[in-house]
Motif scaffolding. Structure first.
Motif, PDB file in Angstrom:
ATOM      1  N   GLY A  74       7.556  12.655 -39.993  1.00 59.54           N
ATOM      2  CA  GLY A  74       8.191  13.575 -39.045  1.00 59.54           C
ATOM      3  C   GLY A  74       9.490  13.007 -38.500  1.00 59.54           C
ATOM      4  N   ARG A  75       9.483  11.730 -38.203  1.00 58.56           N
ATOM      5  CA  ARG A  75      10.714  11.083 -37.712  1.00 58.56           C
ATOM      6  C   ARG A  75      11.785  11.061 -38.797  1.00 58.56           C
ATOM      7  NH1 ARG A  75       7.685   6.282 -34.400  1.00 58.56           N
ATOM      8  NH2 ARG A  75       7.122   7.577 -32.625  1.00 58.56           N
ATOM      9  N   LEU A  76      11.371  10.854 -40.043  1.00 57.36           N
ATOM     10  CA  LEU A  76      12.328  10.881 -41.140  1.00 57.36           C
ATOM     11  C   LEU A  76      12.936  12.274 -41.298  1.00 57.36           C
ATOM     12  CD1 LEU A  76      10.390   8.674 -43.715  1.00 57.36           C
ATOM     13  CD2 LEU A  76      12.575   8.103 -42.614  1.00 57.36           C
ATOM     14  N   LEU A  77      12.121  13.310 -41.117  1.00 51.79           N
ATOM     15  CA  LEU A  77      12.628  14.685 -41.163  1.00 51.79           C
ATOM     16  C   LEU A  77      13.673  14.909 -40.073  1.00 51.79           C
ATOM     17  CD1 LEU A  77       9.382  16.770 -41.775  1.00 51.79           C
ATOM     18  CD2 LEU A  77      11.436  16.777 -43.194  1.00 51.79           C
ATOM     19  N   ILE A  78      13.367  14.447 -38.873  1.00 51.96           N
ATOM     20  CA  ILE A  78      14.295  14.595 -37.748  1.00 51.96           C
ATOM     21  C   ILE A  78      15.582  13.823 -38.015  1.00 51.96           C
ATOM     22  CG2 ILE A  78      14.664  14.005 -35.313  1.00 51.96           C
ATOM     23  CD1 ILE A  78      11.603  14.613 -34.962  1.00 51.96           C
ATOM     24  N   ASP A  79      15.448  12.590 -38.520  1.00 50.36           N
ATOM     25  CA  ASP A  79      16.631  11.789 -38.836  1.00 50.36           C
ATOM     26  C   ASP A  79      17.511  12.489 -39.866  1.00 50.36           C
ATOM     27  OD1 ASP A  79      15.732   9.828 -37.111  1.00 50.36           O
ATOM     28  OD2 ASP A  79      15.059   8.462 -38.703  1.00 50.36           O
ATOM     29  N   GLY A  80      16.880  13.053 -40.895  1.00 42.84           N
ATOM     30  CA  GLY A  80      17.628  13.750 -41.936  1.00 42.84           C
ATOM     31  C   GLY A  80      18.337  14.978 -41.398  1.00 42.84           C
ATOM     32  N   ALA A  81      17.656  15.741 -40.556  1.00 44.77           N
ATOM     33  CA  ALA A  81      18.268  16.931 -39.969  1.00 44.77           C
ATOM     34  C   ALA A  81      19.445  16.544 -39.077  1.00 44.77           C
ATOM     35  CB  ALA A  81      17.228  17.718 -39.176  1.00 44.77           C
ATOM     36  N   ARG A  82      19.260  15.493 -38.296  1.00 46.19           N
ATOM     37  CA  ARG A  82      20.340  15.029 -37.419  1.00 46.19           C
ATOM     38  C   ARG A  82      21.531  14.568 -38.262  1.00 46.19           C
ATOM     39  NH1 ARG A  82      18.056  10.791 -34.670  1.00 46.19           N
ATOM     40  NH2 ARG A  82      18.866   9.374 -36.203  1.00 46.19           N
ATOM     41  N   ARG A  83      21.273  13.835 -39.328  1.00 46.22           N
ATOM     42  CA  ARG A  83      22.342  13.351 -40.207  1.00 46.22           C
ATOM     43  C   ARG A  83      23.110  14.532 -40.816  1.00 46.22           C
ATOM     44  NH1 ARG A  83      19.370  10.913 -43.574  1.00 46.22           N
ATOM     45  NH2 ARG A  83      19.072   9.115 -42.240  1.00 46.22           N
ATOM     46  N   ARG A  84      22.384  15.562 -41.259  1.00 42.03           N
ATOM     47  CA  ARG A  84      23.052  16.731 -41.854  1.00 42.03           C
ATOM     48  C   ARG A  84      23.891  17.481 -40.817  1.00 42.03           C
ATOM     49  NH1 ARG A  84      18.225  16.547 -44.363  1.00 42.03           N
ATOM     50  NH2 ARG A  84      17.228  18.106 -43.052  1.00 42.03           N
ATOM     51  N   ARG A  85      23.391  17.582 -39.564  1.00 43.31           N
ATOM     52  CA  ARG A  85      24.172  18.240 -38.511  1.00 43.31           C
ATOM     53  C   ARG A  85      25.454  17.463 -38.224  1.00 43.31           C
ATOM     54  NH1 ARG A  85      19.233  18.652 -35.851  1.00 43.31           N
ATOM     55  NH2 ARG A  85      19.859  17.059 -34.378  1.00 43.31           N
ATOM     56  N   ILE A  86      25.357  16.151 -38.177  1.00 44.33           N
ATOM     57  CA  ILE A  86      26.532  15.318 -37.923  1.00 44.33           C
ATOM     58  C   ILE A  86      27.535  15.468 -39.052  1.00 44.33           C
ATOM     59  CG2 ILE A  86      27.339  12.917 -37.800  1.00 44.33           C
ATOM     60  CD1 ILE A  86      24.669  12.296 -36.345  1.00 44.33           C
ATOM     61  N   GLU A  87      27.052  15.406 -40.285  1.00 42.98           N
ATOM     62  CA  GLU A  87      27.950  15.538 -41.428  1.00 42.98           C
ATOM     63  C   GLU A  87      28.617  16.913 -41.437  1.00 42.98           C
ATOM     64  OE1 GLU A  87      25.524  14.610 -44.824  1.00 42.98           O
ATOM     65  OE2 GLU A  87      25.563  12.460 -44.385  1.00 42.98           O
ATOM     66  N   ARG A  88      27.854  17.954 -41.144  1.00 39.38           N
ATOM     67  CA  ARG A  88      28.404  19.317 -41.133  1.00 39.38           C
ATOM     68  C   ARG A  88      29.477  19.444 -40.052  1.00 39.38           C
ATOM     69  NH1 ARG A  88      24.198  22.135 -39.475  1.00 39.38           N
ATOM     70  NH2 ARG A  88      23.062  21.576 -41.344  1.00 39.38           N
ATOM     71  N   ALA A  89      29.180  18.926 -38.857  1.00 41.47           N
ATOM     72  CA  ALA A  89      30.156  19.014 -37.763  1.00 41.47           C
ATOM     73  C   ALA A  89      31.425  18.240 -38.104  1.00 41.47           C
ATOM     74  CB  ALA A  89      29.547  18.490 -36.465  1.00 41.47           C
ATOM     75  N   TYR A  90      31.263  17.080 -38.702  1.00 43.45           N
ATOM     76  CA  TYR A  90      32.435  16.276 -39.062  1.00 43.45           C
ATOM     77  C   TYR A  90      33.254  16.981 -40.138  1.00 43.45           C
ATOM     78  CZ  TYR A  90      35.382  12.414 -40.461  1.00 43.45           C
ATOM     79  OH  TYR A  90      36.462  11.647 -40.762  1.00 43.45           O
ATOM     80  N   MET A  91      32.572  17.541 -41.136  1.00 48.59           N
ATOM     81  CA  MET A  91      33.288  18.229 -42.210  1.00 48.59           C
ATOM     82  C   MET A  91      34.009  19.463 -41.670  1.00 48.59           C
ATOM     83  SD  MET A  91      32.951  16.139 -44.512  1.00 48.59           S
ATOM     84  CE  MET A  91      33.355  16.711 -46.128  1.00 48.59           C
ATOM     85  N   GLU A  92      33.409  20.162 -40.722  1.00 54.83           N
ATOM     86  CA  GLU A  92      34.088  21.308 -40.102  1.00 54.83           C
ATOM     87  C   GLU A  92      35.333  20.847 -39.347  1.00 54.83           C
ATOM     88  OE1 GLU A  92      31.028  23.177 -37.755  1.00 54.83           O
ATOM     89  OE2 GLU A  92      29.994  23.941 -39.536  1.00 54.83           O
ATOM     90  N   ALA A  93      35.217  19.719 -38.655  1.00 56.12           N
ATOM     91  CA  ALA A  93      36.380  19.179 -37.942  1.00 56.12           C
ATOM     92  C   ALA A  93      37.457  18.751 -38.940  1.00 56.12           C
ATOM     93  CB  ALA A  93      35.971  18.004 -37.064  1.00 56.12           C
ATOM     94  N   LEU A  94      37.049  18.221 -40.085  1.00 58.62           N
ATOM     95  CA  LEU A  94      38.006  17.819 -41.113  1.00 58.62           C
ATOM     96  C   LEU A  94      38.772  19.017 -41.660  1.00 58.62           C
ATOM     97  CD1 LEU A  94      36.330  15.116 -43.372  1.00 58.62           C
ATOM     98  CD2 LEU A  94      38.316  14.883 -41.909  1.00 58.62           C
ATOM     99  N   VAL A  95      38.073  20.125 -41.852  1.00 60.89           N
ATOM    100  CA  VAL A  95      38.727  21.333 -42.359  1.00 60.89           C
ATOM    101  C   VAL A  95      39.841  21.742 -41.409  1.00 60.89           C
ATOM    102  CG1 VAL A  95      38.392  23.803 -42.784  1.00 60.89           C
ATOM    103  CG2 VAL A  95      36.774  22.152 -43.717  1.00 60.89           C
TER     104      VAL A  95
END
Length: 180
Positions: A74-95
């Motif tokens: 469960g913690r790994l799932l949460i970590d993965g979701a958090r990582r994807r949200r961070i990456e998505r937000a950063y990529m949106e800022a990059l655009v």
């Protein structure tokens, strides 16, 4: 266990790990497959959960292996979701940035994503209200009174939350890099 020779201790540890894997891997994979709807993703997470068990100093002390494995997964799932949200937000800022200044170097993107992930991990270790108060202060620029209103607490509680968040971040940074 300090009286047992290292080779016997390693053997007992290996037996514990082998037994835990054979008894619980199928169950964990099935449990994750039901949650995720994807056998491959479930297999990856089950593997990662058992890697965490391997890293434990004394896996034989796990009293409830299925509960431990489910919590770890469960913690790994949460970590993965958090990582994807961070990456998505950063990529949106990059655009947005690319429209103005051009595309940054891929190495810079990688370093920035690692830094954002480290920050997210650090903040994840905080209690919810302390984390929220810290983010409202640092990212949104709210005053202690504004934060207190949002969180329905006193301004002195907000001050304590932010102080504890800063101390937590300081200790996290110095635990990761003891030479700084």
């Amino acid at each position: 266990m300090h009286d047992i020779p290292a080779s016997l201790g390693d053997s007992a540890r290996q037996q514990t790990l082998t037994a835990m894997y054979s008894e619980h891997h199928g169950w964990l994979h099935g449990w994750l497959r039901k949650k995720l709807g994807c056998s491959q993703h479930a297999a990856d997470l089950a593997h990662d959960a058992f890697i965490r068990v391997l890293m434990l100093a004394e896996p034989q002390n796990i009293k409830e292996p299925r509960a431990f494995l489910a919590t770890t997964a469960g913690r790994l799932l949460i970590d993965g979701a958090r990582r994807r949200r961070i990456e998505r937000a950063y990529m949106e800022a990059l655009v947005i940035q690319c429209e103005d200044a051009g595309m940054p170097d891929p190495a810079e993107i990688h370093v920035a994503l690692q830094a954002l992930e480290r920050i997210a991990e650090m903040l994840a270790g905080l209690p919810a209200k302390a984390r929220e108060a810290f983010l409202l202060s640092r990212l949104d620029g709210l005053t202690y009174n504004e934060i207190a209103t949002r969180l329905d607490v006193s301004a002195s509680s907000v001050k304590n939350y932010i102080s504890s968040a800063l101390v937590h971040c300081y200790h996290s940074l110095h635990a990761a890099d003891p030479l700084s």
